[in-house]
Design an enzyme around this catalytic site. Structure first.
Site, short mmCIF file in Angstrom:
data_model
loop_
_atom_site.label_atom_id
_atom_site.label_comp_id
_atom_site.label_asym_id
_atom_site.label_seq_id
_atom_site.Cartn_x
_atom_site.Cartn_y
_atom_site.Cartn_z
N GLY A 219 0.84 -1.21 0.00
CA GLY A 219 0.00 0.00 0.00
C GLY A 219 0.86 1.25 0.00
N ARG B 54 0.91 -5.02 -5.13
CA ARG B 54 1.06 -6.21 -4.28
C ARG B 54 1.20 -7.36 -5.27
NH1 ARG B 54 -0.68 -4.10 0.75
NH2 ARG B 54 -2.43 -2.68 0.63
N ASP C 65 4.83 -4.98 5.81
CA ASP C 65 5.20 -6.36 6.18
C ASP C 65 5.26 -7.33 4.99
OD1 ASP C 65 2.50 -6.14 5.97
OD2 ASP C 65 2.02 -7.25 7.79
N THR D 154 4.29 2.51 5.59
CA THR D 154 2.89 2.06 5.61
C THR D 154 2.13 2.94 6.59
OG1 THR D 154 1.36 0.35 6.40
CG2 THR D 154 3.61 0.17 7.18
N ASP E 115 -0.16 2.05 8.42
CA ASP E 115 -0.67 1.25 9.55
C ASP E 115 0.17 1.31 10.83
OD1 ASP E 115 -2.77 0.51 8.00
OD2 ASP E 115 -2.11 -1.55 7.65
N ASP F 39 2.34 -0.71 11.78
CA ASP F 39 2.25 -2.06 12.37
C ASP F 39 3.55 -2.86 12.25
OD1 ASP F 39 2.11 -2.27 9.63
OD2 ASP F 39 0.53 -3.78 9.60
N ARG G 45 -6.07 -2.94 8.83
CA ARG G 45 -6.61 -4.30 8.68
C ARG G 45 -6.30 -5.14 9.91
NH1 ARG G 45 -5.39 -5.93 2.90
NH2 ARG G 45 -3.37 -5.20 3.58
O1 F6P Z 1 -1.58 -1.52 4.60
C1 F6P Z 1 -2.16 -0.29 4.48
C2 F6P Z 1 -3.63 -0.40 4.20
O2 F6P Z 1 -4.11 0.88 3.90
C3 F6P Z 1 -4.47 -1.06 5.28
O3 F6P Z 1 -4.78 -0.19 6.35
C4 F6P Z 1 -5.68 -1.48 4.50
O4 F6P Z 1 -6.33 -2.53 5.15
C5 F6P Z 1 -5.07 -1.93 3.20
O5 F6P Z 1 -3.87 -1.22 3.06
C6 F6P Z 1 -5.95 -1.71 1.99
O6 F6P Z 1 -5.29 -2.23 0.89
P1 F6P Z 1 -5.72 -1.99 -0.63
O7 F6P Z 1 -5.38 -0.57 -0.98
O8 F6P Z 1 -4.91 -2.96 -1.42
O9 F6P Z 1 -7.19 -2.21 -0.67
#
Ligand code: F6P
Length: 327
Positions: free
Chosen positions: A15, A76, A107, A130, A132, A134, A176
């Site tokens: 992300g 991803r 991660d 990120t 998050d 995390d 998430r």
């Molecule tokens: O990892 C960052 C994040 O924004 C999370 O908080 C969220 O769950 C996820 O990415 C959403 O991913 P995508 O943009 O692939 O839907």
């Protein structure tokens, strides 16, 4: 500095996060400062597999420090999870002469790089980017501060309308598996309750909390919910509440991807700049196989093994503060 490294590849993956551009800029300029060549790999591991690689110079990263997103784009990659995909990526690096890597991501990015590093031994270092927050081994990840500020700004605006209408709002923020954005923005935005994956609050406790507010004549309330809450998302919670109690006029706002964009804050720009310099200097000083982190305002290097499959524990003191202040 005595080193065999001469061509550094940089990429962003997973992300996107505000401040990634500031980190790319720092990696590029630090590499050039130390007289190394530097290449941008577009769309993370996808670009590595496709051989989408461009040489970067100091001017390629001009005027990006203040921009959200990532000029290198991101993805991803499912193919990188396969041995064949990683082999293609390795062959493309060899073809371009790239002998070392700086990865900016979360991660998933680090897990991929750990496997790649074990298989092919390309000297690599990671920068945590990120929203998050995390990632184990660092107090802050790039993008978390900006995303939290965006969430607080939205919460403040929702508060205005919630008070005017005597409404109960469930506001869902990203995360998430992580409650960092929810916890910090919930405290800063004065939420009556904050629901995060790391906490074990039950639905009954949440009902009781709102009932207490009712007794002290509280007319409107904001509840901040992390996307990965075990009690369900904002929509589920609003439904459960409306089934139990029709006293409240209930509304839901899901902030979603707007938290991922925007101009990075001063904090994220400085953090990204520090980490970008540290990543290149770490590579040149033999600190490969590590992730740059910041602990107590000092740069640290964490071996891959100590960050992959570990989580950044939620700050229990912040949880305690949230509970005291939300009476
Ligand atoms: O990892 C960052 C994040 O924004 C999370 O908080 C969220 O769950 C996820 O990415 C959403 O991913 P995508 O943009 O692939 O839907």
């Amino acid at each position: 500095m005595e080193t065999n490294i001469s061509k550094i590849g940089v990429f962003t993956s997973g992300g996107d996060a505000p401040g990634m551009n500031a980190a790319i800029r720092a990696v590029v300029r630090t590499s050039i400062y130390y007289k190394k060549e530097v290449f941008g790999i577009t769309q993370g591991y996808e670009g590595m597999i496709a051989g989408d690689i461009v040489k970067l110079g100091t001017r390629s990263v001009g005027n990006i420090l203040q921009r959200g997103g990532t000029i290198l784009k991101t993805a991803r990659s499912l193919e990188f999870k396969t041995k064949e995909g990683r082999k293609k990526a390795y062959d493309n690096l060899k073809k371009s002469g790239i002998d070392s890597l700086v990865a900016i991501g979360g991660d998933g990015t680090f897990t991929g790089l750990t496997v790649f590093y074990e298989e092919f031994g390309v000297p690599s270092i990671c920068i945590p980017g990120t929203i998050d927050n995390d990632i184990a081994g660092t107090d802050y990840t790039i993008g978390f501060d900006t995303a939290s500020n965006t969430a607080v700004d939205a919460i403040d605006k929702i508060r205005d309308t919630a008070i005017s209408h005597n409404r109960l709002f469930f506001i869902e923020v990203m995360g998430r598996n992580s409650g960092y954005i929810a916890l910090n923005s919930g405290i800063a935005g004065g939420a009556v309750a904050i629901i995060i994956p790391e906490d074990n609050i039950t639905i009954e406790e949440l009902f009781a909390k709102l009932d207490e507010g009712g007794k002290t004549n509280k007319k409107s309330s904001l509840i901040v919910v992390a996307e990965g809450s075990k009690l369900g998302g904002a929509m589920d919670l609003a439904k459960k509440f409306s089934e139990r109690n029709n006293y409240f006029d209930i509304k839901v706002t899901i902030l979603g991807h707007l938290q991922r964009g925007g101009t990075p804050t001063y904090f994220d720009r400085v953090l990204a700049s520090k980490m970008g310099v540290a990543a290149v200097e770490g590579l040149l000083n033999g600190k490969q196989g590590t992730m740059v982190g910041i602990r107590d305002n000092k740069i640290v290097y964490n071996p891959f093994a100590t960050i992959v499959n570990h989580v950044h524990d939620i700050d229990n003191e912040m949880l305690r503060i949230a509970k005291i202040l939300s009476i």
